[in-house]
Write a protein that holds these residues in place. Structure first.
Motif, PDB file in Angstrom:
ATOM      1  N   ASN A 110      60.418 -35.433  89.897  1.00 32.53           N
ATOM      2  CA  ASN A 110      60.663 -36.649  89.114  1.00 32.53           C
ATOM      3  C   ASN A 110      61.961 -36.577  88.326  1.00 32.53           C
ATOM      4  OD1 ASN A 110      58.430 -38.546  89.468  1.00 32.53           O
ATOM      5  ND2 ASN A 110      57.137 -36.965  88.555  1.00 32.53           N
ATOM      6  N   GLY A 111      62.356 -35.352  87.944  1.00 27.96           N
ATOM      7  CA  GLY A 111      63.448 -35.215  86.990  1.00 27.96           C
ATOM      8  C   GLY A 111      64.810 -34.895  87.562  1.00 27.96           C
ATOM      9  N   PHE A 112      64.888 -34.477  88.835  1.00 25.34           N
ATOM     10  CA  PHE A 112      66.212 -34.189  89.389  1.00 25.34           C
ATOM     11  C   PHE A 112      67.010 -35.484  89.481  1.00 25.34           C
ATOM     12  CE2 PHE A 112      69.192 -33.605  92.964  1.00 25.34           C
ATOM     13  CZ  PHE A 112      69.910 -32.528  92.462  1.00 25.34           C
ATOM     14  N   ARG A 113      68.250 -35.436  89.056  1.00 22.76           N
ATOM     15  CA  ARG A 113      69.069 -36.649  88.952  1.00 22.76           C
ATOM     16  C   ARG A 113      69.429 -37.185  90.339  1.00 22.76           C
ATOM     17  NH1 ARG A 113      71.482 -36.981  83.608  1.00 22.76           N
ATOM     18  NH2 ARG A 113      70.942 -35.120  82.404  1.00 22.76           N
ATOM     19  N   LEU A 114      69.002 -38.414  90.594  1.00 20.15           N
ATOM     20  CA  LEU A 114      69.309 -39.112  91.835  1.00 20.15           C
ATOM     21  C   LEU A 114      69.719 -40.534  91.505  1.00 20.15           C
ATOM     22  CD1 LEU A 114      66.243 -37.937  93.979  1.00 20.15           C
ATOM     23  CD2 LEU A 114      68.604 -37.152  94.252  1.00 20.15           C
ATOM     24  N   LYS A 115      70.340 -41.177  92.457  1.00 19.90           N
ATOM     25  CA  LYS A 115      70.718 -42.576  92.283  1.00 19.90           C
ATOM     26  C   LYS A 115      70.308 -43.355  93.530  1.00 19.90           C
ATOM     27  CE  LYS A 115      75.496 -42.001  93.953  1.00 19.90           C
ATOM     28  NZ  LYS A 115      75.307 -40.638  94.414  1.00 19.90           N
ATOM     29  N   PRO A 116      70.192 -44.666  93.431  1.00 18.90           N
ATOM     30  CA  PRO A 116      69.816 -45.465  94.604  1.00 18.90           C
ATOM     31  C   PRO A 116      70.717 -45.153  95.803  1.00 18.90           C
ATOM     32  CG  PRO A 116      69.779 -46.827  92.643  1.00 18.90           C
ATOM     33  CD  PRO A 116      70.354 -45.503  92.218  1.00 18.90           C
ATOM     34  N   GLY A 117      70.083 -45.001  96.947  1.00 20.97           N
ATOM     35  CA  GLY A 117      70.818 -44.682  98.166  1.00 20.97           C
ATOM     36  C   GLY A 117      70.825 -43.209  98.498  1.00 20.97           C
ATOM     37  N   ASP A 118      70.478 -42.362  97.515  1.00 23.82           N
ATOM     38  CA  ASP A 118      70.387 -40.930  97.797  1.00 23.82           C
ATOM     39  C   ASP A 118      69.186 -40.649  98.689  1.00 23.82           C
ATOM     40  OD1 ASP A 118      72.632 -40.304  96.351  1.00 23.82           O
ATOM     41  OD2 ASP A 118      71.554 -39.680  94.548  1.00 23.82           O
ATOM     42  N   GLU A 119      69.212 -39.477  99.305  1.00 25.40           N
ATOM     43  CA  GLU A 119      68.164 -39.118 100.258  1.00 25.40           C
ATOM     44  C   GLU A 119      67.514 -37.793  99.871  1.00 25.40           C
ATOM     45  OE1 GLU A 119      68.426 -39.819 104.762  1.00 25.40           O
ATOM     46  OE2 GLU A 119      68.914 -37.689 104.557  1.00 25.40           O
ATOM     47  N   ILE A 120      66.190 -37.754 100.044  1.00 24.69           N
ATOM     48  CA  ILE A 120      65.409 -36.531  99.856  1.00 24.69           C
ATOM     49  C   ILE A 120      64.889 -36.087 101.222  1.00 24.69           C
ATOM     50  CG2 ILE A 120      63.357 -35.515  98.820  1.00 24.69           C
ATOM     51  CD1 ILE A 120      63.578 -37.621  96.607  1.00 24.69           C
ATOM     52  N   VAL A 121      65.067 -34.824 101.532  1.00 24.03           N
ATOM     53  CA  VAL A 121      64.504 -34.251 102.752  1.00 24.03           C
ATOM     54  C   VAL A 121      63.296 -33.397 102.360  1.00 24.03           C
ATOM     55  CG1 VAL A 121      64.863 -32.591 104.616  1.00 24.03           C
ATOM     56  CG2 VAL A 121      66.611 -34.307 104.111  1.00 24.03           C
ATOM     57  N   ALA A 122      62.173 -33.681 102.962  1.00 28.97           N
ATOM     58  CA  ALA A 122      60.946 -32.905 102.761  1.00 28.97           C
ATOM     59  C   ALA A 122      60.369 -32.603 104.137  1.00 28.97           C
ATOM     60  CB  ALA A 122      59.966 -33.666 101.880  1.00 28.97           C
ATOM     61  N   THR A 123      59.130 -32.166 104.181  1.00 30.02           N
ATOM     62  CA  THR A 123      58.513 -31.833 105.462  1.00 30.02           C
ATOM     63  C   THR A 123      57.068 -32.302 105.492  1.00 30.02           C
ATOM     64  OG1 THR A 123      57.762 -29.982 106.854  1.00 30.02           O
ATOM     65  CG2 THR A 123      58.091 -29.532 104.531  1.00 30.02           C
ATOM     66  N   ASN A 124      56.571 -32.513 106.687  1.00 34.38           N
ATOM     67  CA  ASN A 124      55.176 -32.929 106.846  1.00 34.38           C
ATOM     68  C   ASN A 124      54.196 -31.873 106.361  1.00 34.38           C
ATOM     69  OD1 ASN A 124      56.089 -31.324 109.127  1.00 34.38           O
ATOM     70  ND2 ASN A 124      54.175 -31.822 110.148  1.00 34.38           N
ATOM     71  N   LEU A 125      54.659 -30.655 106.149  1.00 35.91           N
ATOM     72  CA  LEU A 125      53.792 -29.588 105.678  1.00 35.91           C
ATOM     73  C   LEU A 125      53.801 -29.452 104.156  1.00 35.91           C
ATOM     74  CD1 LEU A 125      54.461 -26.783 108.326  1.00 35.91           C
ATOM     75  CD2 LEU A 125      52.882 -28.719 108.420  1.00 35.91           C
ATOM     76  N   CYS A 126      54.527 -30.324 103.460  1.00 35.40           N
ATOM     77  CA  CYS A 126      54.475 -30.329 102.004  1.00 35.40           C
ATOM     78  C   CYS A 126      53.080 -30.721 101.540  1.00 35.40           C
ATOM     79  CB  CYS A 126      55.487 -31.318 101.431  1.00 35.40           C
ATOM     80  SG  CYS A 126      57.213 -30.770 101.497  1.00 35.40           S
TER      81      CYS A 126
END
Length: 397
Positions: A110-126
């Motif tokens: 929740n707290g890492f600084r991001l702005k609209p249009g940024d992308e997060i990469v995660a995985t189906n195993l999260c």
């Protein structure tokens, strides 16, 4: 194939020794518990420490009273943070005490600084709650989530890395991964993924709920920017304790969940510890939990957990009806393993084991309804007799 044991203080099959460890734990299970991923039984020394402090924790108004005079309202203290830093290979000014892994995870996601249009990469195993946090943030802030789909069964580091190489792009600012996928025991190549992410300007955050106290590692060697874990699973600490690591240079880039009321500077790891009042009897017993693990040895613990897993997995692998979802040849290996059985639903087998043999296992299912199996994770309190009785019961079907 077992990991080398010549440098261990005690062999993983030294039953007299491991029975003595089990005797110091005495879990209050009502059946044969072969799932230790939710919580590991705290040893008696930890439980006694908590019990000895319950009345004091509930009755004294002044925090300055012994034995809490060195503890902050959050339960943290410099000695506790230093012990955690030493055990997990980080600097004390990069470690914040938390109440569980989820608090640290929610803080970063929740707290890492991001702005609209940024992308997060995660995985189906999260973990599903981690994905829920990311999806809520994506909806709220117009951020894109890209999932790296990893196979449920055995795979390789090179295959995993190739999938992340294809997913991490110029808009990727945050990469969120589990250290261990607990259902099958898959250990992700965190160091390689972290290096790749940093080359491409992304922050790597690791969910270490199932690696802390489970496998040997040093956070500084993983190369990640953030790492969160609890202490009540494989560290056998009090429930309601955990820690958050953030690399010193990145602390200022993460907002705390609670605004610091004491004016901690933005670059201070302690800004993440101002969460209000906690039950101090729990964090006060963290030193006992760490000492318990140190006396056994992390390499010895890992070897024993792997030995217990392979004791059942190797036998099942020789029967054609059983398909292992875990690579038991990979070192250092974990306590966790999974399988599917041809011709029988996982739920039915789990029900039979509990109803007829008083053995508890876990049925898991990913978001893909076809990704289902039976999970086991024997712990230090389990015995080889329990493992063998499970295999004998399963082979009847």
């Amino acid at each position: 194939m077992e990991a080398p044991t010549e440098n261990l203080k005690v062999a993983p099959d030294d039953e007299a020794y491991w029975l003595s460890i089990s005797a110091t734990m005495k879990p209050l299970y009502v059946n044969t518990q072969l799932v230790n991923t939710r919580r590991g039984p705290a040893p008696l020394v930890v439980r006694e420490k908590v019990r000895s402090l319950v009345d004091l924790s509930l009755s004294y108004e002044l925090d300055e009273h012994e034995p809490f005079r060195d503890m902050k309202e959050s339960g943290s203290s410099a000695p506790i943070r230093s012990m955690l830093a030493d055990y997990f290979g980080a600097a004390a000014d990069e470690i914040a005490l938390t109440r569980n892994a989820m608090e640290g995870i929610a803080t970063v996601l929740n707290g890492f600084r991001l702005k609209p249009g940024d992308e997060i990469v995660a995985t189906n195993l999260c973990y599903d709650s981690n994905l829920a946090i990311l999806r809520q943030r994506a909806l709220r802030e117009n951020i894109t989530i890209r999932l790296v789909n990893l196979p449920l069964g055995p795979t390789s580091d090179s295959d995993i890395l190739a999938r992340f190489e294809a997913a991490i792009g110029e808009k990727t600012k945050l990469v969120s991964i589990p250290h261990i996928f607990a259902n099958t025991g898959l250990v992700l190549p965190v160091q390689k993924i972290s290096h790749l992410a940093r080359q491409r300007g992304a922050f790597t955050f690791v969910d270490g709920a199932h690696s802390a106290g489970h496998i040997p590692f040093r956070i500084e060697d993983l190369g990640c920017d953030g790492f969160a874990a609890c202490l009540h699973k494989w560290m056998h600490g009090p429930r309601g304790t955990g820690f958050l690591y953030i690399r010193r240079d990145e602390i200022s880039h993460v907002w705390p969940l609670f605004a610091t009321w004491s004016g901690k500077p933005n670059h201070s790891i302690e800004k993440f510890e101002e969460v209000g009042t906690v039950f101090k009897a729990l964090p006060a017993a963290i030193p006992e939990a760490i000492i318990f693990n140190q006396e056994i040895g992390q390499a010895e613990k890992t070897a024993r957990l792997r030995y217990l897993r392979n004791r059942w997995a190797a036998r099942l692998s020789t029967h054609e009806r059983f398909r292992l979802l875990t690579d038991i040849e990979v070192a250092p290996g974990t306590a966790c393993g999974a399988f599917v059985i041809e011709g029988m639903e996982s739920e039915e087998l789990a029900r039979i084991l509990l109803d007829e043999f008083d053995i508890n296992v876990k049925v898991f299912e990913l978001e893909d309804p076809l990704s289902k199996g039976i999970h086991l994770s024997a712990g230090l309190a389990n015995t080889v007799e329990q493992i063998d009785r499970f295999v004998d019961a399963v082979l009847r079907y």
